[in-house]
Motif scaffolding. Structure first.
Motif, short mmCIF file in Angstrom:
data_model
loop_
_atom_site.label_atom_id
_atom_site.label_comp_id
_atom_site.label_asym_id
_atom_site.label_seq_id
_atom_site.Cartn_x
_atom_site.Cartn_y
_atom_site.Cartn_z
N GLU A 1 -10.85 -0.54 -8.93
CA GLU A 1 -9.83 -0.79 -8.18
C GLU A 1 -9.86 -1.90 -7.25
N ILE B 1 -5.55 9.78 -2.98
CA ILE B 1 -4.56 8.92 -2.93
C ILE B 1 -4.07 8.90 -1.32
N ARG C 1 2.26 1.80 -3.43
CA ARG C 1 1.27 2.64 -4.52
C ARG C 1 1.09 3.89 -4.22
N ARG C 2 0.91 4.26 -2.82
CA ARG C 2 0.60 5.53 -2.52
C ARG C 2 1.79 6.39 -2.86
N ARG D 1 -13.83 2.56 3.60
CA ARG D 1 -12.34 2.46 3.31
C ARG D 1 -12.30 1.65 2.01
N THR D 2 -11.72 1.84 1.06
CA THR D 2 -11.48 1.00 -0.04
C THR D 2 -10.06 0.13 0.12
N LYS E 1 -6.91 -5.21 -7.34
CA LYS E 1 -6.17 -5.75 -6.33
C LYS E 1 -6.36 -7.13 -5.94
N SER F 1 -6.67 6.75 0.24
CA SER F 1 -7.03 5.49 -0.64
C SER F 1 -8.83 5.51 -0.76
N ASP G 1 0.67 -1.45 0.04
CA ASP G 1 0.09 0.15 0.06
C ASP G 1 0.89 1.22 -0.14
N ARG H 1 -6.76 -1.30 -0.83
CA ARG H 1 -5.84 -1.17 -1.82
C ARG H 1 -4.62 -1.85 -1.89
#
Length: 471
Positions: free
Chosen positions: A186, A173, A67-68, A468-469, A190, A176, A64, A471
């Motif tokens: 998304e 971003i 990615r961020r 919350r998604t 994942k 998330s 994570d 990620r």
């Protein structure tokens, strides 16, 4: 229409000293076309050199945090490529797509970031293919006597749509946070099984090939503006700067600065025959030809509006019934509709600016408002026109920026449109409710910007905490 309304005005518009020839030969317009072509060539050479790709490589673990960090780097590169929206989308999408695939970031989300940072950044930047066009509109149609460059700078805090849109992208971003169909894209990326994504080869290109031309562009412009202007009498330094910003040599300074930056990009191009560098530059310039055609037609139509006295007609029609402070709200809404339906931000600016700015002056005169009220209103109107025009670039399926962002990121235009539309609508609603309405109620533009940004940050933080998604 002009022929039947006023045949004499129509014929005079075509005369040697009429509006048509003046529009085509205006230094602001001719230099704007040349400046845009030079920056298009420069951006193509920078992309082909490959220096920007080095900033995105080097991440191998899929976490994570990785990615961020990658997505924030994409956002940062979007801010760095401020000189042209279309070139921004082309470069950033193609450079970032392989790394996004490796880190399991959906291409739809990448396209959203690429598109968000393209036109919005070019519209806010003090040096871009947009700015000379914007200065030309302001110079020709603004009711204020202030230097066009200073009017443009004062409109930046009032360009709520672009500023809120960039803030929403950063918060998306950081937290998330995604909404609408983007959540499905998304989640599917994942949860997909491990794919064999080709690892990019180490890039041997040098960062100087990208950073030095941009630095030359930033340094050369203020020097050219200051040195090309020769005031008739000795002035203090601060007054000479203001005089230089309002001088007729400003468009020429833009052309010289962009030409110097293009030469620097060609000089630093790594290896290969020089004819390939020239061909790359010509290709980049040619990619902007359709947009310049729309821009030229918009200038001609704006000249017709001026000849018809359309602003005075609208002012008499609205009278005292329409509050002048709500004019930026109306201009922004009309701009959003026009840009979404037509798909052209430059065409929207060319249609709205020759109407909105004279209308603001005519309504202020009809309602006998003080001069300071007009000086506060005009920057808000300018920001509303630009923000409404950029809205179409973000979500219209007919927009060149939307199409290019989708193709460069590897998604269909339909998928990019439906996944980005909720973000664009959120930014547009926030622009009206947190930006222009508070300004209409008397709040200072910069206070509306700070308070609106704070409200958006709180909303997204609470929303992301609630759902919350992964990620």
């Amino acid at each position: 229409v002009l022929w039947w309304v006023d045949r004499e005005s129509f014929l005079s518009w075509f005369s040697g000293d009429g509006g048509l020839l003046g529009t085509l030969t205006s230094p602001w317009h001719s230099y704007a076309l040349l400046f845009t072509l030079l920056l298009g060539a420069m951006s193509a050479v920078i992309e082909k050199a490959g220096g920007l790709s080095r900033l995105l490589q080097g991440t191998t673990t899929i976490t994570d945090r990785a990615r961020r960090r990658f997505l924030k780097t994409v956002l940062g590169l979007g801010l760095l490529c401020f000189f042209d929206g279309l070139a921004n989308a082309l470069m950033l999408g193609r450079v970032a797509r392989p790394v996004a695939d490796r880190l399991r970031v959906s291409r739809a989300y990448l396209a959203y970031l690429v598109d968000t940072t393209s036109s919005a950044v070019a519209c806010l930047a003090f040096l871009s293919t947009w700015v000379v066009t914007q200065l030309g509109y302001i110079s020709a149609h603004s009711p204020l006597e202030t230097a066009p460059y200073l009017q443009f700078l004062s409109s930046i805090p009032c360009n709520y749509y672009c500023l809120f849109g960039l803030l929403i992208a950063f918060l998306s971003i950081h937290h998330s946070w995604v909404i609408g169909p983007m959540r499905t894209r998304e989640a599917s990326v994942k949860d997909s099984p491990e794919a064999s994504v080709k690892q990019p080869q180490p890039d041997s290109s040098n960062l100087r090939s990208a950073l030095v031309p941009i630095a030359v562009l930033l340094l050369a412009l203020p020097l050219c503006i200051f040195l090309l202007h020769r005031p008739p009498e000795a002035l203090p330094f601060s007054e000479r700067i203001q005089s230089a910003l309002n001088a007729s040599t400003v468009p020429l300074a833009f052309v010289i600065a962009s030409g110097a930056a293009l030469l620097a990009a060609c000089f630093l191009f790594p290896g290969g025959p020089r004819w390939r560098t020239a061909r790359t530059g010509l290709t980049g310039a040619w990619q902007l030809a359709p947009a310049l055609g729309i821009l030229l037609l918009a200038w001609v139509l704006g000249s017709l509006f001026s000849e018809l006295g359309t602003a005075d007609v609208l002012s008499r029609a609205l009278g005292d019934a329409f509050p002048l402070r709500l004019l930026p709200v109306g201009v922004f809404v009309v701009g959003c509709i026009m840009s979404f339906v037509s798909g052209t931000s430059w065409g929207t600016m060319g249609l709205l600016m020759p109407l909105a700015l004279p209308l603001a002056g005519a309504m202020a005169g009809a309602q006998e408002l003080p001069a300071d009220a007009l000086s506060d209103l005009v920057p808000a109107v300018i920001g509303a026109v630009f923000g409404g025009a950029v809205f179409g670039d973000h979500c219209s399926p007919y927009s060149d920026t939307t199409i290019v962002s989708a193709l460069a990121s590897g998604v269909t235009t339909h998928e990019h449109t439906v996944t980005q539309l909720p973000f664009a609508l959120f930014a547009a609603v926030a622009t009206i409710l947190l930006g222009y309405v508070p300004v209409a109620l008397g709040l200072a533009s910069w206070l509306a910007l700070l308070s609106g940004g704070g409200v958006i940050a709180v909303i997204i933080s609470l929303w992301a905490r609630k759902c919350r998604t992964p990620r």
